[in-house]
Design a protein around this motif. Structure first.
Motif, mmCIF file in Angstrom:
data_model
loop_
_atom_site.group_PDB
_atom_site.id
_atom_site.type_symbol
_atom_site.label_atom_id
_atom_site.label_comp_id
_atom_site.label_asym_id
_atom_site.label_seq_id
_atom_site.Cartn_x
_atom_site.Cartn_y
_atom_site.Cartn_z
ATOM 1 N N ARG A 178 10.034 7.499 11.793
ATOM 2 C CA ARG A 178 9.351 6.102 11.474
ATOM 3 C C ARG A 178 10.796 5.349 10.900
ATOM 4 O O ARG A 178 10.788 4.780 9.777
ATOM 5 C CB ARG A 178 8.606 6.237 10.078
ATOM 6 C CG ARG A 178 7.354 6.834 10.752
ATOM 7 C CD ARG A 178 6.193 6.779 9.708
ATOM 8 N NE ARG A 178 5.704 5.517 9.017
ATOM 9 C CZ ARG A 178 5.390 5.152 7.942
ATOM 10 N NH1 ARG A 178 5.319 5.950 7.081
ATOM 11 N NH2 ARG A 178 4.877 4.010 7.856
ATOM 12 N N ILE A 237 0.173 5.836 -1.354
ATOM 13 C CA ILE A 237 0.815 4.861 -0.680
ATOM 14 C C ILE A 237 2.398 5.460 -1.014
ATOM 15 O O ILE A 237 3.165 5.184 0.236
ATOM 16 C CB ILE A 237 0.711 3.604 -1.216
ATOM 17 C CG1 ILE A 237 -0.921 3.304 -1.037
ATOM 18 C CG2 ILE A 237 1.511 2.533 -0.431
ATOM 19 C CD1 ILE A 237 -1.175 3.448 0.453
ATOM 20 N N PHE A 249 -0.334 -4.974 4.536
ATOM 21 C CA PHE A 249 -0.407 -3.861 3.634
ATOM 22 C C PHE A 249 -1.620 -3.496 3.156
ATOM 23 O O PHE A 249 -2.274 -2.652 3.141
ATOM 24 C CB PHE A 249 0.671 -3.995 2.700
ATOM 25 C CG PHE A 249 2.024 -3.647 2.975
ATOM 26 C CD1 PHE A 249 2.462 -2.938 4.270
ATOM 27 C CD2 PHE A 249 3.277 -3.976 2.333
ATOM 28 C CE1 PHE A 249 3.675 -2.726 4.592
ATOM 29 C CE2 PHE A 249 4.447 -3.802 2.636
ATOM 30 C CZ PHE A 249 4.764 -3.230 3.891
ATOM 31 N N TRP A 295 -3.603 -0.133 4.100
ATOM 32 C CA TRP A 295 -3.416 0.893 3.030
ATOM 33 C C TRP A 295 -4.735 1.534 2.786
ATOM 34 O O TRP A 295 -4.956 2.762 2.161
ATOM 35 C CB TRP A 295 -2.845 0.467 2.117
ATOM 36 C CG TRP A 295 -1.446 0.237 2.028
ATOM 37 C CD1 TRP A 295 -0.746 0.554 3.216
ATOM 38 C CD2 TRP A 295 -0.443 -0.627 1.054
ATOM 39 N NE1 TRP A 295 0.685 0.348 2.783
ATOM 40 C CE2 TRP A 295 0.981 -0.297 1.664
ATOM 41 C CE3 TRP A 295 -0.602 -0.963 0.006
ATOM 42 C CZ2 TRP A 295 1.953 -0.761 0.979
ATOM 43 C CZ3 TRP A 295 0.619 -1.544 -0.874
ATOM 44 C CH2 TRP A 295 1.884 -1.533 -0.288
ATOM 45 N N SER A 334 11.245 -0.842 0.533
ATOM 46 C CA SER A 334 11.394 0.127 -0.382
ATOM 47 C C SER A 334 10.460 0.183 -1.458
ATOM 48 O O SER A 334 10.602 -1.090 -2.091
ATOM 49 C CB SER A 334 12.784 0.399 -0.813
ATOM 50 O OG SER A 334 13.220 1.244 -1.809
ATOM 51 N N LEU A 338 7.909 2.944 4.251
ATOM 52 C CA LEU A 338 6.766 1.923 4.664
ATOM 53 C C LEU A 338 7.590 0.732 5.388
ATOM 54 O O LEU A 338 8.817 0.345 4.861
ATOM 55 C CB LEU A 338 6.407 0.936 3.302
ATOM 56 C CG LEU A 338 5.758 2.148 2.195
ATOM 57 C CD1 LEU A 338 5.344 1.540 0.989
ATOM 58 C CD2 LEU A 338 4.561 2.696 2.917
ATOM 59 N N LEU A 361 3.502 7.754 1.794
ATOM 60 C CA LEU A 361 3.557 7.170 3.052
ATOM 61 C C LEU A 361 5.129 6.746 3.322
ATOM 62 O O LEU A 361 5.196 6.430 4.420
ATOM 63 C CB LEU A 361 2.647 6.005 3.199
ATOM 64 C CG LEU A 361 1.234 6.439 3.173
ATOM 65 C CD1 LEU A 361 0.202 5.170 3.397
ATOM 66 C CD2 LEU A 361 0.863 7.532 4.234
ATOM 67 N N SER A 362 5.921 6.593 2.293
ATOM 68 C CA SER A 362 7.233 6.277 2.569
ATOM 69 C C SER A 362 7.714 7.047 3.800
ATOM 70 O O SER A 362 7.839 8.112 3.732
ATOM 71 C CB SER A 362 7.863 6.143 1.278
ATOM 72 O OG SER A 362 9.342 5.835 1.457
ATOM 73 N N PHE A 415 7.525 -2.998 7.814
ATOM 74 C CA PHE A 415 6.557 -4.195 8.056
ATOM 75 C C PHE A 415 7.516 -4.948 9.196
ATOM 76 O O PHE A 415 8.464 -5.222 8.908
ATOM 77 C CB PHE A 415 6.478 -5.200 6.802
ATOM 78 C CG PHE A 415 5.698 -6.339 7.384
ATOM 79 C CD1 PHE A 415 4.373 -6.770 8.015
ATOM 80 C CD2 PHE A 415 6.559 -7.441 7.356
ATOM 81 C CE1 PHE A 415 4.103 -8.172 8.314
ATOM 82 C CE2 PHE A 415 6.111 -8.566 7.837
ATOM 83 C CZ PHE A 415 4.952 -8.907 8.243
#
Length: 227
Positions: free
Chosen positions: A202, A91, A58, A62, A105, A97, A94-95, A99
């Protein structure tokens, strides 16, 4: 919970040393570099995630103006400390998110709010709605269709008149504690029903058996319906 503990402790008898109160005196705690620039997050997956690796990834993608720090707290919840409000806002926008295809969340942190009260299950997604008749593509239809999925917070207009060609694109807050919805049934003014497919942008790994993002197909008790 913290208030209950405080009430219980107030009933105890304290020694002279224990009765001494420590007063928080740090100045500037309410500026943009204080808790107002913090977020709070949680990994929404039953699979174990390497948090240290996630932190490094991240930080590398970011591109924040100032350093961001991660602090693990109880119940798998992570405090995300940004250096300024601009980084935090960027950031959050951008949700969702992700990984390693797992959903992270992240919500705005509020002072004195109990961790258990944060709605980590409510996450904004961009979705595309296909098969809406062209003559029905307008703002009201977008709101009506989007409301069937979740709370509509944005509409992506493709031109100045608000027209679409292949799909309607919406940003919707989705309750991930419920199964992902696959279609919306739209009825036009002539009572003709159109089955409109939903495509989530996404989208993280989810369970094909129960449709939950927080579940794993391998560990789910529900059988896959192949009909």
């Amino acid at each position: 919970m913290a208030e209950d503990i405080n009430r219980l402790l107030e009933k105890l008898n304290f020694s002279e040393e224990e009765a001494t109160k420590i007063v928080f005196t740090k100045s500037g705690s309410n500026n943009s570099k204080g808790f107002k620039a913090w977020d709070i997050g949680k990994i929404m997956s039953v699979e174990k995630v390497n948090r240290d690796v996630m932190y490094r990834v991240f930080k590398s993608i970011w591109f924040t103006k100032e350093e961001v720090n991660f602090v693990a707290i109880k119940q798998g919840v992570i405090l995300v400390k940004f250096g300024n409000m601009d980084d935090r806002k960027k950031i959050l926008n951008l949700s969702p998110l992700l990984f390693d295809q797992c959903l992270f969340s992240m919500l705005a942190y509020f002072k004195d709010q109990e961790v258990e009260t944060y709605a980590f299950n409510l996450i904004p997604f961009w979705v595309r709605i296909f098969n809406i008749p062209l003559e029905c593509m307008d703002r009201q239809v977008a709101m009506d269709v989007g409301s069937a999925i979740g709370e509509v917070i944005a509409i992506n207009w493709h031109d100045r008149d608000g027209g679409w060609t292949k799909y309607i694109q919406l940003r919707v807050i989705i309750d991930t504690s419920k199964s992902l919805r696959k279609v919306v049934q739209f009825v036009n003014s002539e009572a003709v029903v159109s089955i409109c497919a939903i495509k989530y942008e996404r989208l993280p790994i989810f369970c094909y058996s129960c449709g939950l993002i927080s579940c794993s197909t391998q560990k789910c008790d529900k059988e896959v319906d192949l009909s």
